[in-house]
Write an enzyme that holds these catalytic residues in place. Structure first.
Site, PDB file in Angstrom:
ATOM      1  N   GLN A  92      -4.048  91.532  20.993  1.00  0.00           N
ATOM      2  CA  GLN A  92      -4.166  92.318  20.708  1.00  0.00           C
ATOM      3  C   GLN A  92      -5.773  92.622  21.599  1.00  0.00           C
ATOM      4  OE1 GLN A  92      -5.154  90.493  15.682  1.00  0.00           O
ATOM      5  NE2 GLN A  92      -5.201  88.811  17.235  1.00  0.00           N
ATOM      6  N   ASN A  93      -5.984  92.009  22.363  1.00  0.00           N
ATOM      7  CA  ASN A  93      -7.012  91.933  23.321  1.00  0.00           C
ATOM      8  C   ASN A  93      -6.929  92.956  24.029  1.00  0.00           C
ATOM      9  OD1 ASN A  93      -7.841  89.596  22.164  1.00  0.00           O
ATOM     10  ND2 ASN A  93      -6.855  88.105  23.329  1.00  0.00           N
ATOM     11  N   VAL A  94      -7.452  93.762  24.504  1.00  0.00           N
ATOM     12  CA  VAL A  94      -7.688  94.700  24.988  1.00  0.00           C
ATOM     13  C   VAL A  94      -8.190  94.485  26.551  1.00  0.00           C
ATOM     14  CG1 VAL A  94      -8.058  96.485  23.604  1.00  0.00           C
ATOM     15  CG2 VAL A  94      -9.968  95.448  24.273  1.00  0.00           C
ATOM     16  N   ASP A  95      -8.044  93.436  26.961  1.00  0.00           N
ATOM     17  CA  ASP A  95      -9.394  92.808  28.423  1.00  0.00           C
ATOM     18  C   ASP A  95      -8.665  92.548  29.573  1.00  0.00           C
ATOM     19  OD1 ASP A  95      -9.232  89.353  26.777  1.00  0.00           O
ATOM     20  OD2 ASP A  95      -8.314  89.813  28.418  1.00  0.00           O
ATOM     21  N   HIS A 109      -3.229  96.849  20.758  1.00  0.00           N
ATOM     22  CA  HIS A 109      -4.549  97.463  20.591  1.00  0.00           C
ATOM     23  C   HIS A 109      -4.629  98.043  21.650  1.00  0.00           C
ATOM     24  CE1 HIS A 109      -5.650  94.420  16.952  1.00  0.00           C
ATOM     25  NE2 HIS A 109      -4.880  95.425  16.621  1.00  0.00           N
ATOM     26  N   THR A 176      -6.954  83.582  17.278  1.00  0.00           N
ATOM     27  CA  THR A 176      -6.611  84.560  16.356  1.00  0.00           C
ATOM     28  C   THR A 176      -7.399  84.735  14.753  1.00  0.00           C
ATOM     29  OG1 THR A 176      -6.640  87.586  15.343  1.00  0.00           O
ATOM     30  CG2 THR A 176      -4.296  84.766  15.511  1.00  0.00           C
ATOM     31  N   SER A 177      -8.992  85.300  14.499  1.00  0.00           N
ATOM     32  CA  SER A 177      -9.163  84.589  13.183  1.00  0.00           C
ATOM     33  C   SER A 177      -7.957  85.070  12.063  1.00  0.00           C
ATOM     34  CB  SER A 177     -10.629  85.322  12.816  1.00  0.00           C
ATOM     35  OG  SER A 177     -10.421  86.892  12.748  1.00  0.00           O
ATOM     36  N   LEU A 202      -8.893  77.093  17.253  1.00  0.00           N
ATOM     37  CA  LEU A 202     -10.542  76.333  17.684  1.00  0.00           C
ATOM     38  C   LEU A 202     -10.637  75.872  16.235  1.00  0.00           C
ATOM     39  CD1 LEU A 202     -12.544  75.182  19.887  1.00  0.00           C
ATOM     40  CD2 LEU A 202     -14.157  77.484  19.117  1.00  0.00           C
ATOM     41  N   ASP A 203     -10.477  76.659  14.942  1.00  0.00           N
ATOM     42  CA  ASP A 203     -10.729  75.869  14.322  1.00  0.00           C
ATOM     43  C   ASP A 203      -9.240  76.326  13.130  1.00  0.00           C
ATOM     44  OD1 ASP A 203     -13.928  77.597  13.533  1.00  0.00           O
ATOM     45  OD2 ASP A 203     -11.866  78.125  13.342  1.00  0.00           O
TER      46      ASP A 203
HETATM   47  N1  APR Z   1      -9.844  78.890  21.495  1.00  0.00           N
HETATM   48  C1  APR Z   1      -9.076  78.897  20.575  1.00  0.00           C
HETATM   49  N2  APR Z   1      -8.969  79.723  19.596  1.00  0.00           N
HETATM   50  C2  APR Z   1     -10.449  80.686  20.040  1.00  0.00           C
HETATM   51  C3  APR Z   1     -11.934  79.216  20.349  1.00  0.00           C
HETATM   52  C4  APR Z   1     -11.396  78.867  21.543  1.00  0.00           C
HETATM   53  N3  APR Z   1     -11.738  78.688  22.546  1.00  0.00           N
HETATM   54  N4  APR Z   1     -13.057  80.437  21.133  1.00  0.00           N
HETATM   55  C5  APR Z   1     -12.906  80.956  19.497  1.00  0.00           C
HETATM   56  N5  APR Z   1     -11.092  80.798  18.759  1.00  0.00           N
HETATM   57  C6  APR Z   1     -11.000  81.250  17.606  1.00  0.00           C
HETATM   58  C7  APR Z   1     -11.643  81.560  16.782  1.00  0.00           C
HETATM   59  O1  APR Z   1     -12.006  80.411  15.353  1.00  0.00           O
HETATM   60  C8  APR Z   1     -11.205  82.424  16.187  1.00  0.00           C
HETATM   61  O2  APR Z   1     -10.279  82.427  14.705  1.00  0.00           O
HETATM   62  O3  APR Z   1     -10.440  82.245  17.603  1.00  0.00           O
HETATM   63  C9  APR Z   1     -10.312  83.821  16.385  1.00  0.00           C
HETATM   64  C10 APR Z   1     -11.819  84.915  17.015  1.00  0.00           C
HETATM   65  O4  APR Z   1     -11.310  85.690  15.762  1.00  0.00           O
HETATM   66  P1  APR Z   1     -12.003  87.442  15.606  1.00  0.00           P
HETATM   67  O5  APR Z   1     -13.249  86.912  16.678  1.00  0.00           O
HETATM   68  O6  APR Z   1     -12.271  87.606  14.850  1.00  0.00           O
HETATM   69  O7  APR Z   1     -10.852  87.881  17.304  1.00  0.00           O
HETATM   70  P2  APR Z   1      -9.300  88.698  16.831  1.00  0.00           P
HETATM   71  O8  APR Z   1      -9.194  87.972  15.538  1.00  0.00           O
HETATM   72  O9  APR Z   1      -8.494  88.921  18.184  1.00  0.00           O
HETATM   73  O10 APR Z   1      -9.764  90.212  15.928  1.00  0.00           O
HETATM   74  C11 APR Z   1      -8.604  90.785  15.927  1.00  0.00           C
HETATM   75  O11 APR Z   1     -10.258  92.180  15.313  1.00  0.00           O
HETATM   76  O12 APR Z   1     -12.244  94.022  15.748  1.00  0.00           O
HETATM   77  C12 APR Z   1     -10.797  93.568  15.995  1.00  0.00           C
HETATM   78  O13 APR Z   1      -9.868  94.899  17.523  1.00  0.00           O
HETATM   79  C13 APR Z   1     -10.094  94.008  17.657  1.00  0.00           C
HETATM   80  O14 APR Z   1      -8.491  92.996  18.314  1.00  0.00           O
HETATM   81  C14 APR Z   1      -9.429  92.463  17.810  1.00  0.00           C
HETATM   82  C15 APR Z   1      -9.122  92.165  15.983  1.00  0.00           C
END
Ligand code: APR
EC number: 2.3.1.286
Length: 232
Positions: A92-95, A109, A176-177, A202-203
């Site tokens: 999902q990352n664009v980085d 994405h 991913t959350s 992480l959680d």
């Molecule tokens: N190691 C593992 N997991 C981690 C770490 C880490 N060091 N740090 C944070 N996390 C977890 C958090 O607990 C959370 O569950 O990464 C997840 C990040 O969640 P989001 O910030 O919601 O990112 P993501 O799930 O990628 O978002 C999905 O939403 O805004 C849109 O397009 C955007 O691609 C993105 C999509």
């Protein structure tokens, strides 16, 4: 990986890049705590104020240019390299950090490094700083945008992703959350295919209850350990 027939689908989110120094979206100081999605990440925002949208992505492009992949990106690149054709990496990352580590993920994405013409659909490699008046190299119109998928738009490569999920024997979601669909529903697709499912985070995410197994901890530790286990 013990079983030769394994077909692994891996989905990554912002959490895998957190330890490289890139912010996530929904953590306490995440991007969506500092910017409003409706101002910078929708087609309506781009129609209303393209310069503001470009400024947001110029900032993210500049940030991404300063960071390196971490041990989690490297571990996934090794897994893909050692089992070509049997591992589908979807991000999902664009980085751009998976490619920087040597993998070629499916960018559902889009990519910060990509530019797209809102007029003719032409794609090219974005310059570090983009502006609304940049002419499209193909049609010349000043309708360029970052080649990323905004809220309300369809993610890219969904057919390929769903085909891979339908054959998966193992599905892992990393960092991913589980709050944004369709990616958050991939674990259900994998379960329907009979895959074993692992959440590495992480959680616990919003869809943690659907997974068979949870590896809790920072990705730079949990992902290399998980890949070691698979390659043993
Ligand atoms: N190691 C593992 N997991 C981690 C770490 C880490 N060091 N740090 C944070 N996390 C977890 C958090 O607990 C959370 O569950 O990464 C997840 C990040 O969640 P989001 O910030 O919601 O990112 P993501 O799930 O990628 O978002 C999905 O939403 O805004 C849109 O397009 C955007 O691609 C993105 C999509």
């Amino acid at each position: 990986m013990a079983k030769e027939h394994e077909r692994i689908v891996i989905l990554t989110g912002a959490g895998i890049s957190a330890e490289s120094g890139l912010g996530t979206f929904r953590d306490k100081h995440g991007l969506w705590a500092r910017y409003r999605i409706e101002d910078v990440a929708t087609p309506e925002a781009y129609a209303r104020d393209p310069a503001r949208v470009h400024a947001f992505y110029n900032m993210r492009r500049a940030e991404a240019a300063t960071v390196e992949p971490n041990l989690a990106h490297a571990a996934l690149a090794r897994l893909v390299a050692e089992h070509p054709g049997r591992v589908t990496l979807v991000t999902q990352n664009v980085d751009g950090l998976h490619e920087a580590a040597g993998a070629t993920p499916i960018h559902m994405h889009g990519r910060l490094a990509g530019a797209l013409c809102h007029g003719c659909g032409h794609r090219w490699e974005a310059s570090l700083v983009m502006a609304p008046e940049d002419p499209c190299p193909a049609c010349g119109r000043a309708m360029t945008r970052p080649d990323v998928v905004w809220f309300g738009e369809m993610p890219y490569h969904m057919e390929t992703i769903l085909e891979a999920l339908a054959e998966a024997t193992l599905f892992a979601a990393i960092g991913t959350s589980g709050q944004v669909y369709p990616a958050a529903g991939f674990v259900e697709e994998a379960r329907l295919a009979g895959a074993h499912t692992v959440e590495i985070n992480l959680d616990r995410s919003d869809v943690a209850h659907v997974f068979d197994r949870h590896l809790i901890g920072p990705a730079s530790e949990t992902v290399p350990a998980w890949v070691e286990e698979l390659l043993a």
